[in-house]
Design a protein around this motif. Structure first.
Motif, PDB file in Angstrom:
ATOM      1  N   UNK A 190       0.793  -1.246   0.000  1.00 53.47           N
ATOM      2  CA  UNK A 190       0.000   0.000   0.000  1.00 53.47           C
ATOM      3  C   UNK A 190       0.819   1.287   0.000  1.00 53.47           C
ATOM      4  N   UNK A 191       2.105   1.181   0.358  1.00 51.18           N
ATOM      5  CA  UNK A 191       2.948   2.374   0.300  1.00 51.18           C
ATOM      6  C   UNK A 191       3.093   2.888  -1.135  1.00 51.18           C
ATOM      7  N   UNK A 192       2.749   2.057  -2.112  1.00 54.00           N
ATOM      8  CA  UNK A 192       3.081   2.374  -3.509  1.00 54.00           C
ATOM      9  C   UNK A 192       1.880   2.505  -4.436  1.00 54.00           C
ATOM     10  N   UNK A 193       0.676   2.366  -3.957  1.00 56.66           N
ATOM     11  CA  UNK A 193      -0.472   2.244  -4.854  1.00 56.66           C
ATOM     12  C   UNK A 193      -0.580   3.400  -5.845  1.00 56.66           C
ATOM     13  N   UNK A 194      -0.693   3.043  -7.130  1.00 57.22           N
ATOM     14  CA  UNK A 194      -0.748   4.058  -8.188  1.00 57.22           C
ATOM     15  C   UNK A 194      -1.493   3.536  -9.415  1.00 57.22           C
ATOM     16  N   UNK A 195      -2.555   2.763  -9.197  1.00 55.07           N
ATOM     17  CA  UNK A 195      -3.324   2.251 -10.343  1.00 55.07           C
ATOM     18  C   UNK A 195      -4.821   2.288 -10.045  1.00 55.07           C
ATOM     19  N   UNK A 196      -5.414   3.492 -10.053  1.00 56.10           N
ATOM     20  CA  UNK A 196      -6.828   3.620  -9.724  1.00 56.10           C
ATOM     21  C   UNK A 196      -7.757   3.666 -10.939  1.00 56.10           C
ATOM     22  N   UNK A 197      -7.210   3.403 -12.162  1.00 59.68           N
ATOM     23  CA  UNK A 197      -8.030   3.460 -13.373  1.00 59.68           C
ATOM     24  C   UNK A 197      -8.185   2.073 -13.980  1.00 59.68           C
ATOM     25  N   UNK A 198      -9.350   1.822 -14.570  1.00 61.73           N
ATOM     26  CA  UNK A 198      -9.609   0.517 -15.186  1.00 61.73           C
ATOM     27  C   UNK A 198     -10.656   0.673 -16.273  1.00 61.73           C
ATOM     28  N   UNK A 199     -10.327   0.169 -17.456  1.00 60.67           N
ATOM     29  CA  UNK A 199     -11.275   0.176 -18.579  1.00 60.67           C
ATOM     30  C   UNK A 199     -11.762   1.589 -18.905  1.00 60.67           C
ATOM     31  N   UNK A 200     -10.847   2.561 -18.810  1.00 58.12           N
ATOM     32  CA  UNK A 200     -11.177   3.931 -19.173  1.00 58.12           C
ATOM     33  C   UNK A 200     -11.943   4.710 -18.126  1.00 58.12           C
ATOM     34  N   UNK A 201     -12.063   4.139 -16.947  1.00 63.98           N
ATOM     35  CA  UNK A 201     -12.851   4.779 -15.878  1.00 63.98           C
ATOM     36  C   UNK A 201     -12.093   4.719 -14.558  1.00 63.98           C
ATOM     37  N   UNK A 202     -12.617   5.455 -13.586  1.00 62.59           N
ATOM     38  CA  UNK A 202     -12.096   5.383 -12.229  1.00 62.59           C
ATOM     39  C   UNK A 202     -12.528   4.062 -11.614  1.00 62.59           C
ATOM     40  N   UNK A 203     -11.576   3.348 -11.046  1.00 57.29           N
ATOM     41  CA  UNK A 203     -11.868   2.064 -10.397  1.00 57.29           C
ATOM     42  C   UNK A 203     -12.391   2.321  -8.988  1.00 57.29           C
ATOM     43  N   UNK A 204     -12.889   1.253  -8.325  1.00 56.77           N
ATOM     44  CA  UNK A 204     -13.476   1.423  -6.994  1.00 56.77           C
ATOM     45  C   UNK A 204     -12.465   1.263  -5.867  1.00 56.77           C
ATOM     46  N   UNK A 205     -11.196   1.133  -6.214  1.00 55.30           N
ATOM     47  CA  UNK A 205     -10.171   0.996  -5.182  1.00 55.30           C
ATOM     48  C   UNK A 205      -8.915   1.760  -5.547  1.00 55.30           C
TER      49      UNK A 205
END
Length: 367
Positions: A190-205
């Motif tokens: 969790x210190x590194x999380x940097x992938x909040x997008x999925x399928x062209x949209x904002x993801x839920x996490x």
């Protein structure tokens, strides 16, 4: 004596401002950048070149190699450019080299209309399907190496390998450290999380990469000298070293990519402390996929993830004692205290701009 190295994957926007992956970028488009980057004769034999000859420099195209009905490579579908450092006796050496290599890559790439951006999962393409379909030789190769069957994941994800080893450490102890890193991985990433997008949209996490990847790909790899020392598991924990410099190397592979390289310094110090620590009992051969998914959604906002993240950070700090590397942990303490990651920043930027590309362009600030 500890030794350190970093492998860092870089994604790009092209001159049209579009995310540059295998769907719109040819091998030659990336290779023209690599061709203009320098070669350092002193890097070898500690850096592996590989059979295809793609990995000749500190920079190389990360992708999926295509073969004829033989060992002949016919193409490589690229997802970006990877930077790898040489092996260093201290953390700062690895960070300094990575920073210099990134600056050179950025300088050359922009001349060809490519702009480096931070993301750890392809924001548009959910899955990789090779075209044309795999031939008989390629299918046989994938069947022989189970981890290679997850190309559909690694071709749409971007993340670092944080490499650490200890001179003359018995291989059994290196494997035990690898099991330890694997067990505590959900509280480290969790210190590194940097992938909040999925399928062209904002993801839920916060980390699509962690949610999709872990359990199918290794959290940690330990390189052993002999086949007899392999632990058979899927995903793998151990792998036979391909060159002598890899023997005993422990690669922590779970993290998202970071555009603040001081976080990598903090993580290497954390891993060093955990390697020294004798108090934490957890060990695992394969990563806990369910726990990683919980972590991927909420990060340190989840009370369990926060408590265990605090515990391992404290354990590493105690183990380092008077070691000057303890100072690198401060950036991790700040992230933990704020319970905020790069994903939070990307989400805020997206909510303000409404554009994934605009959000990505605000990464690598200061580099």
């Amino acid at each position: 004596m500890f030794r350190f190295g970093i492998e860092h994957e870089v994604a790009f926007l092209n001159k049209e401002g579009k995310f540059a992956d295998f769907s719109c970028t040819k091998f030659a488009d990336f290779q023209q950048i690599v061709d203009l980057l320098p070669t350092y004769a002193s890097d070898y034999p500690q850096l592996r070149v590989g059979d295809a000859g793609i990995k000749k420099k500190r920079w190389y195209i990360e992708g999926f190699e295509r073969f004829a009905d033989s060992e002949t490579v016919t193409d490589c579908l690229g997802k970006g450019i990877e930077i790898r450092t040489t092996i260093h006796p201290n953390i700062q050496g690895a960070i300094t080299e990575l920073t210099a290599s990134f600056h050179l890559l950025h300088k050359i790439a922009k001349d060809f209309g490519f702009y480096p951006v931070l993301i750890s999962f392809n924001p548009y393409t959910k899955n990789f399907e090779p075209q044309p379909p795999l031939n008989d030789y390629e299918r046989s190769q994938l069947l022989a190496y189970p981890d290679e069957q997850t190309a559909n994941i690694y071709m749409v994800s971007y993340g670092p390998d944080l490499n650490i080893s200890l001179t003359d450490l018995p291989i059994e102890e290196a494997i035990d450290i690898g099991k330890k890193f694997t067990y505590y991985s959900p509280y480290i990433v969790p210190f590194t999380y940097s992938s909040p997008f999925y399928d062209g949209k904002l993801w839920h996490g916060l980390s699509v990469r962690t949610f999709m990847r872990t359990g199918k790909r290794p959290a940690t790899l330990v390189f052993v000298p002999e086949k007899s020392q392999l632990i058979h598991s899927t995903p793998a924990l151990t792998k036979v070293a391909r060159i002598p410099a890899e023997v005993g190397r422990i690669e922590f592979k779970s993290c998202d990519s970071c555009d603040n390289f001081s976080i990598y310094a903090g993580l290497l110090a954390l891993l060093k402390g955990l390697a020294i620590d004798k108090t934490l009992p957890g060990r695992a051969i394969v990563p806990d996929a369910n726990l990683h998914q919980i972590s991927a959604i909420s990060g340190f906002s989840n009370p369990d993830i926060f408590v265990h993240g605090s515990q391992i950070l404290a354990a590493a700090e105690a183990a380092l004692g008077n070691d000057t590397d303890i100072s690198y942990l401060q950036v991790l303490k700040t992230i933990l205290s704020n319970r905020k990651t790069k994903s939070h920043e990307l989400i805020e930027n997206f909510q303000s701009s409404g554009s994934i590309e605009t959000s990505l362009r605000q990464t690598y600030d200061g580099y």
